[in-house]
Motif scaffolding. Structure first.
Motif, short mmCIF file in Angstrom:
data_model
loop_
_atom_site.label_atom_id
_atom_site.label_comp_id
_atom_site.label_asym_id
_atom_site.label_seq_id
_atom_site.Cartn_x
_atom_site.Cartn_y
_atom_site.Cartn_z
N GLN A 1 -24.98 -1.67 -22.10
CA GLN A 1 -24.25 -3.04 -23.04
C GLN A 1 -23.09 -3.04 -22.64
O GLN A 1 -21.91 -4.48 -22.60
CB GLN A 1 -24.48 -2.77 -24.12
N LYS A 2 -22.43 -2.44 -22.28
CA LYS A 2 -20.11 -2.66 -21.85
C LYS A 2 -20.15 -1.65 -20.08
O LYS A 2 -18.70 -1.25 -19.71
CB LYS A 2 -20.16 -1.37 -22.75
N ARG A 3 -21.06 -1.75 -19.36
CA ARG A 3 -21.01 -2.24 -18.19
C ARG A 3 -19.59 -1.85 -17.69
O ARG A 3 -18.98 -1.01 -17.10
CB ARG A 3 -22.12 -2.53 -16.96
N GLU A 4 -19.30 -3.58 -17.40
CA GLU A 4 -17.94 -3.90 -17.20
C GLU A 4 -16.45 -3.30 -17.45
O GLU A 4 -15.80 -2.76 -16.66
CB GLU A 4 -17.89 -4.97 -16.86
N GLU A 5 -16.34 -2.36 -19.01
CA GLU A 5 -15.91 -2.07 -19.53
C GLU A 5 -15.59 -1.19 -19.04
O GLU A 5 -14.73 -0.07 -18.83
CB GLU A 5 -16.21 -2.85 -21.28
N VAL A 6 -16.76 0.05 -19.28
CA VAL A 6 -16.78 1.35 -18.34
C VAL A 6 -16.52 1.05 -17.27
O VAL A 6 -15.45 2.39 -16.71
CB VAL A 6 -18.34 1.63 -18.34
N LEU A 7 -16.78 0.46 -16.37
CA LEU A 7 -16.19 0.35 -15.12
C LEU A 7 -14.99 0.39 -14.37
O LEU A 7 -13.74 0.78 -14.09
CB LEU A 7 -17.33 -0.87 -13.95
N LYS A 8 -14.19 -1.07 -15.24
CA LYS A 8 -13.36 -0.77 -14.87
C LYS A 8 -11.69 0.04 -15.40
O LYS A 8 -11.09 0.54 -15.41
CB LYS A 8 -12.61 -2.49 -16.20
N ARG A 9 -12.71 0.86 -17.01
CA ARG A 9 -12.29 2.34 -17.15
C ARG A 9 -11.70 3.30 -15.67
O ARG A 9 -11.44 3.54 -15.94
CB ARG A 9 -12.47 2.60 -18.67
N ILE A 10 -13.39 3.27 -15.46
CA ILE A 10 -13.25 4.11 -14.61
C ILE A 10 -11.90 4.63 -13.37
O ILE A 10 -11.22 4.60 -12.79
CB ILE A 10 -14.72 4.81 -14.13
N GLU A 11 -11.88 2.31 -12.80
CA GLU A 11 -11.06 2.69 -11.89
C GLU A 11 -9.25 2.23 -11.38
O GLU A 11 -9.02 2.75 -11.43
CB GLU A 11 -11.82 0.54 -11.11
N ASP A 12 -9.23 1.59 -13.15
CA ASP A 12 -8.59 1.75 -13.97
C ASP A 12 -7.83 3.14 -14.06
O ASP A 12 -6.37 3.71 -13.78
CB ASP A 12 -8.04 1.07 -15.21
#
Length: 213
Positions: free
Chosen positions: A65-76
């Protein structure tokens, strides 16, 4: 522990009754005994690597459900790019941080969703992802197990919606790889079957079907 005890007993007996050898030769001998034991151990009961039933956890639901948020956090936070080698090792920690920030009501809703997806089925967009990632492996495993357990040959006709909402259809034939069998698709005229299946897929999914391979 039992295997180690067996090896120790064999090594002691060998040391007692074998001719005297120096430390280097003894190490080589011990390795030889260990290798023999490994090669001659009883085979464990076969366990299937494919699990058709999936129990969804709150953590898995949050990632979907929050895939984009999780991926962005990991990248940041780590610099790891989506799909990169370093992405997976940061995944659990990132999802956990997202979970911690949820309110009690939001977390309860996530738990209910996990239960719903486990007991029934996930939404179409999640099913489309599973079809893309695991569909071929599921079909190959099913075909092999039907042959192995039942001596049964299987020809699979399939149709599904991808994550763009497009209806795809196809056939799966593993018969050539099973026993001394021949491929159904390579030895028989199945084009009429394909057309009928395409028509059926269009009717069931309510959209034009195209060959998905």
């Amino acid at each position: 522990m039992e295997k180690r005890a067996v090896f120790t007993a064999i090594a002691r007996a060998a040391r007692l009754f074998a001719p005297k050898v120096d430390q280097g030769q003894w190490k080589k001998r011990k390795q030889m005994y260990k290798t023999w034991l490994f090669n001659n151990k009883k085979k464990k009961e076969r366990k299937d690597m494919i699990k058709y039933e999936r129990r969804w956890t709150p953590r898995m639901v949050i990632y979907q459900q929050k895939r984009e948020e999780v991926l962005k956090r990991i990248e940041d936070e780590s610099g790891a790019k989506p799909g990169g080698r370093g992405m997976f090792k940061h995944y659990q920690a990132a999802v956990k941080r997202v979970m911690v920030e949820l309110s009690d009501d939001e977390l309860e809703k996530v738990k209910e969703t996990a239960e719903e997806w486990s007991n029934n089925f996930p939404p179409p967009e999640i099913q489309a992802q599973v079809a893309h990632k695991k569909g071929p492996a599921y079909m190959e495993h099913f075909s092999k197990e039907m042959w192995r357990q039942c001596g049964m040959r299987v020809f699979v006709m399939l149709a599904w919606k991808n994550d763009q909402g497009e209806v795809l259809f196809g056939m799966h034939d593993d018969n050539k790889a099973l026993g001394d069998g021949d491929s159904f698709m390579m030895t028989k005229d199945w084009e009429d079957i394909e057309l009928v299946w395409q028509e059926y897929a269009q009717e069931q999914f309510g959209a034009r079907a195209q060959d998905g391979g």
